[in-house]
Design an enzyme around this catalytic site. Structure first.
Site, mmCIF file in Angstrom:
data_model
loop_
_atom_site.group_PDB
_atom_site.id
_atom_site.type_symbol
_atom_site.label_atom_id
_atom_site.label_comp_id
_atom_site.label_asym_id
_atom_site.label_seq_id
_atom_site.Cartn_x
_atom_site.Cartn_y
_atom_site.Cartn_z
ATOM 1 N N ARG A 61 -2.267 -14.369 4.540
ATOM 2 C CA ARG A 61 -3.020 -13.710 5.621
ATOM 3 C C ARG A 61 -2.263 -13.872 6.948
ATOM 4 O O ARG A 61 -2.241 -12.942 7.759
ATOM 5 C CB ARG A 61 -4.433 -14.294 5.732
ATOM 6 C CG ARG A 61 -5.336 -14.066 4.537
ATOM 7 C CD ARG A 61 -5.765 -12.631 4.318
ATOM 8 N NE ARG A 61 -6.509 -12.058 5.414
ATOM 9 C CZ ARG A 61 -7.235 -10.929 5.313
ATOM 10 N NH1 ARG A 61 -7.325 -10.278 4.146
ATOM 11 N NH2 ARG A 61 -7.847 -10.439 6.354
ATOM 12 N N GLU B 24 -9.528 -10.875 -7.866
ATOM 13 C CA GLU B 24 -8.637 -9.724 -7.669
ATOM 14 C C GLU B 24 -7.432 -9.783 -8.616
ATOM 15 O O GLU B 24 -6.973 -8.750 -9.104
ATOM 16 C CB GLU B 24 -8.192 -9.658 -6.203
ATOM 17 C CG GLU B 24 -9.340 -9.306 -5.261
ATOM 18 C CD GLU B 24 -8.939 -9.274 -3.794
ATOM 19 O OE1 GLU B 24 -9.821 -9.009 -2.963
ATOM 20 O OE2 GLU B 24 -7.753 -9.514 -3.467
ATOM 21 N N HIS C 278 -2.284 -5.357 1.445
ATOM 22 C CA HIS C 278 -3.570 -6.007 1.202
ATOM 23 C C HIS C 278 -3.298 -7.445 0.817
ATOM 24 O O HIS C 278 -2.329 -7.732 0.119
ATOM 25 C CB HIS C 278 -4.322 -5.331 0.037
ATOM 26 C CG HIS C 278 -5.473 -6.162 -0.484
ATOM 27 N ND1 HIS C 278 -6.715 -6.120 0.089
ATOM 28 C CD2 HIS C 278 -5.527 -7.100 -1.471
ATOM 29 C CE1 HIS C 278 -7.509 -6.993 -0.554
ATOM 30 N NE2 HIS C 278 -6.810 -7.594 -1.499
ATOM 31 N N TYR D 203 -12.454 -1.906 -4.044
ATOM 32 C CA TYR D 203 -12.964 -2.061 -2.672
ATOM 33 C C TYR D 203 -14.487 -1.955 -2.597
ATOM 34 O O TYR D 203 -15.028 -1.669 -1.532
ATOM 35 C CB TYR D 203 -12.314 -1.011 -1.757
ATOM 36 C CG TYR D 203 -10.950 -1.417 -1.243
ATOM 37 C CD1 TYR D 203 -10.773 -2.554 -0.446
ATOM 38 C CD2 TYR D 203 -9.819 -0.641 -1.512
ATOM 39 C CE1 TYR D 203 -9.533 -2.916 0.040
ATOM 40 C CE2 TYR D 203 -8.562 -0.993 -1.032
ATOM 41 C CZ TYR D 203 -8.433 -2.134 -0.252
ATOM 42 O OH TYR D 203 -7.194 -2.485 0.243
ATOM 43 N N PHE E 179 -15.457 3.414 6.831
ATOM 44 C CA PHE E 179 -14.066 3.724 6.466
ATOM 45 C C PHE E 179 -13.835 3.778 4.949
ATOM 46 O O PHE E 179 -12.737 4.068 4.497
ATOM 47 C CB PHE E 179 -13.097 2.718 7.112
ATOM 48 C CG PHE E 179 -13.324 1.267 6.730
ATOM 49 C CD1 PHE E 179 -12.859 0.764 5.513
ATOM 50 C CD2 PHE E 179 -13.964 0.394 7.597
ATOM 51 C CE1 PHE E 179 -13.046 -0.564 5.161
ATOM 52 C CE2 PHE E 179 -14.165 -0.952 7.260
ATOM 53 C CZ PHE E 179 -13.702 -1.428 6.032
ATOM 54 N N ASN F 125 -2.068 0.122 6.773
ATOM 55 C CA ASN F 125 -1.539 -1.107 7.358
ATOM 56 C C ASN F 125 -0.628 -1.887 6.405
ATOM 57 O O ASN F 125 -0.520 -3.107 6.461
ATOM 58 C CB ASN F 125 -2.688 -1.974 7.878
ATOM 59 C CG ASN F 125 -3.719 -2.292 6.802
ATOM 60 O OD1 ASN F 125 -3.542 -1.928 5.644
ATOM 61 N ND2 ASN F 125 -4.775 -2.976 7.171
ATOM 62 N N ARG G 188 2.127 -6.445 9.151
ATOM 63 C CA ARG G 188 1.363 -5.299 9.654
ATOM 64 C C ARG G 188 1.847 -4.848 11.028
ATOM 65 O O ARG G 188 1.888 -3.649 11.306
ATOM 66 C CB ARG G 188 -0.128 -5.640 9.654
ATOM 67 C CG ARG G 188 -0.707 -5.579 8.233
ATOM 68 C CD ARG G 188 -2.081 -6.151 8.168
ATOM 69 N NE ARG G 188 -2.787 -5.739 6.952
ATOM 70 C CZ ARG G 188 -3.962 -6.218 6.592
ATOM 71 N NH1 ARG G 188 -4.577 -7.116 7.330
ATOM 72 N NH2 ARG G 188 -4.540 -5.782 5.482
ATOM 73 N N LYS H 291 0.820 -1.219 0.000
ATOM 74 C CA LYS H 291 0.000 0.000 0.000
ATOM 75 C C LYS H 291 0.857 1.274 0.000
ATOM 76 O O LYS H 291 2.069 1.224 0.275
ATOM 77 C CB LYS H 291 -0.945 -0.044 1.199
ATOM 78 C CG LYS H 291 -1.970 -1.178 1.123
ATOM 79 C CD LYS H 291 -2.936 -1.129 2.304
ATOM 80 C CE LYS H 291 -4.004 -2.190 2.187
ATOM 81 N NZ LYS H 291 -4.990 -2.086 3.309
ATOM 82 N N THR I 29 -5.821 -7.008 10.617
ATOM 83 C CA THR I 29 -6.054 -5.746 9.915
ATOM 84 C C THR I 29 -5.467 -4.557 10.677
ATOM 85 O O THR I 29 -4.805 -3.692 10.084
ATOM 86 C CB THR I 29 -7.576 -5.533 9.716
ATOM 87 O OG1 THR I 29 -8.119 -6.679 9.073
ATOM 88 C CG2 THR I 29 -7.851 -4.287 8.883
HETATM 89 N N1 UDP Z 1 -9.818 -0.454 7.124
HETATM 90 C C1 UDP Z 1 -9.935 0.767 7.812
HETATM 91 N N2 UDP Z 1 -10.642 0.773 8.998
HETATM 92 C C2 UDP Z 1 -11.236 -0.339 9.502
HETATM 93 C C3 UDP Z 1 -11.125 -1.555 8.798
HETATM 94 C C4 UDP Z 1 -10.408 -1.571 7.610
HETATM 95 O O1 UDP Z 1 -9.428 1.785 7.389
HETATM 96 O O2 UDP Z 1 -11.870 -0.268 10.576
HETATM 97 C C5 UDP Z 1 -9.059 -0.477 5.856
HETATM 98 C C6 UDP Z 1 -7.701 -1.176 5.998
HETATM 99 O O3 UDP Z 1 -6.764 -0.533 5.138
HETATM 100 C C7 UDP Z 1 -8.045 -2.576 5.542
HETATM 101 C C8 UDP Z 1 -9.008 -2.306 4.387
HETATM 102 O O4 UDP Z 1 -9.788 -1.206 4.876
HETATM 103 O O5 UDP Z 1 -6.890 -3.284 5.126
HETATM 104 C C9 UDP Z 1 -9.924 -3.441 4.022
HETATM 105 O O6 UDP Z 1 -10.588 -3.883 5.176
HETATM 106 P P1 UDP Z 1 -10.792 -5.446 5.492
HETATM 107 O O7 UDP Z 1 -11.811 -5.561 6.560
HETATM 108 O O8 UDP Z 1 -11.038 -6.172 4.213
HETATM 109 O O9 UDP Z 1 -9.372 -5.870 6.117
HETATM 110 P P2 UDP Z 1 -8.191 -6.758 5.496
HETATM 111 O O10 UDP Z 1 -8.831 -7.854 4.688
HETATM 112 O O11 UDP Z 1 -7.346 -5.840 4.656
HETATM 113 O O12 UDP Z 1 -7.445 -7.278 6.691
HETATM 114 MG MG MG Z 2 -10.206 -7.710 3.146
#
Ligand code: UDP
Ligand code: MG
Length: 140
Positions: free
Chosen positions: A87, A128, A117, A51, A59, A114, A104, A11, A93
């Site tokens: 993951r 994707e 992705h 997204y 968010f 973070n 992360r 990112k 996250t």
């Molecule tokens: N995100 C955020 N606030 C939140 C949760 C997620 O800004 O409370 C952002 C963060 O960059 C995250 C992305 O949105 O990686 C996608 O969210 P997701 O729940 O899919 O998390 P991920 O799969 O990336 O762990």
């Molecule tokens: Mg996600």
């Protein structure tokens, strides 16, 4: 166990801090192979589409602004159980909740910025990958 591929994005916060090499080293150390990779500067509408699943989240707007704020490195990671493995390597996250030694935890700034992705299922990984890469750019 199965051979899989997953979509990864380094990112803008991590690209901006010039730590793409450190992050790629984690993938390689943990048994994943980078089989496609390119730097892109995504425009707002491209990020909004990527997204889309989060469109109704609080968010979403801030996330789309951030992801279109600077270049990213988009990549395909391949290996045994690549989706779940990535993951695990990424961590939770929110970097504050991520396990020690995860990307992360070590490189993330906050829950939004973070560092990386990673696809959350085999099905989404294929969608994707197809979003970012043409067949020509992918290993046969
Ligand atoms: N995100 C955020 N606030 C939140 C949760 C997620 O800004 O409370 C952002 C963060 O960059 C995250 C992305 O949105 O990686 C996608 O969210 P997701 O729940 O899919 O998390 P991920 O799969 O990336 O762990
Ligand atoms: Mg996600």
């Amino acid at each position: 166990m199965s051979l899989q591929r997953t979509l990864s994005i380094i990112k803008p916060d991590a690209v901006g801090r010039n730590i793409t090499g450190s992050i790629n080293a984690r993938f390689e150390q943990e048994g994943l192979r980078i089989t496609a990779q390119k730097m892109m500067f995504l425009c707002r509408s491209q990020v909004e589409k990527f997204y889309e699943i989060h469109r109704d989240k609080a968010f979403y707007d801030s996330l789309c602004e951030y992801m279109s704020s600077g270049p990213v490195v988009v990549q395909v990671l391949s290996g045994e159980d690549a989706v779940a493995r990535n993951r695990r390597i990424m961590g939770a996250t929110n970097p504050a909740n991520a396990e020690i030694g995860t990307i992360r935890r070590d490189f993330g700034q906050n829950v939004e910025q973070n560092a990386v992705h990673g696809s959350d299922s085999v099905e989404n990984a294929e969608k994707e990958i197809a979003f970012f890469f043409s067949k020509l750019e992918l290993m046969p």
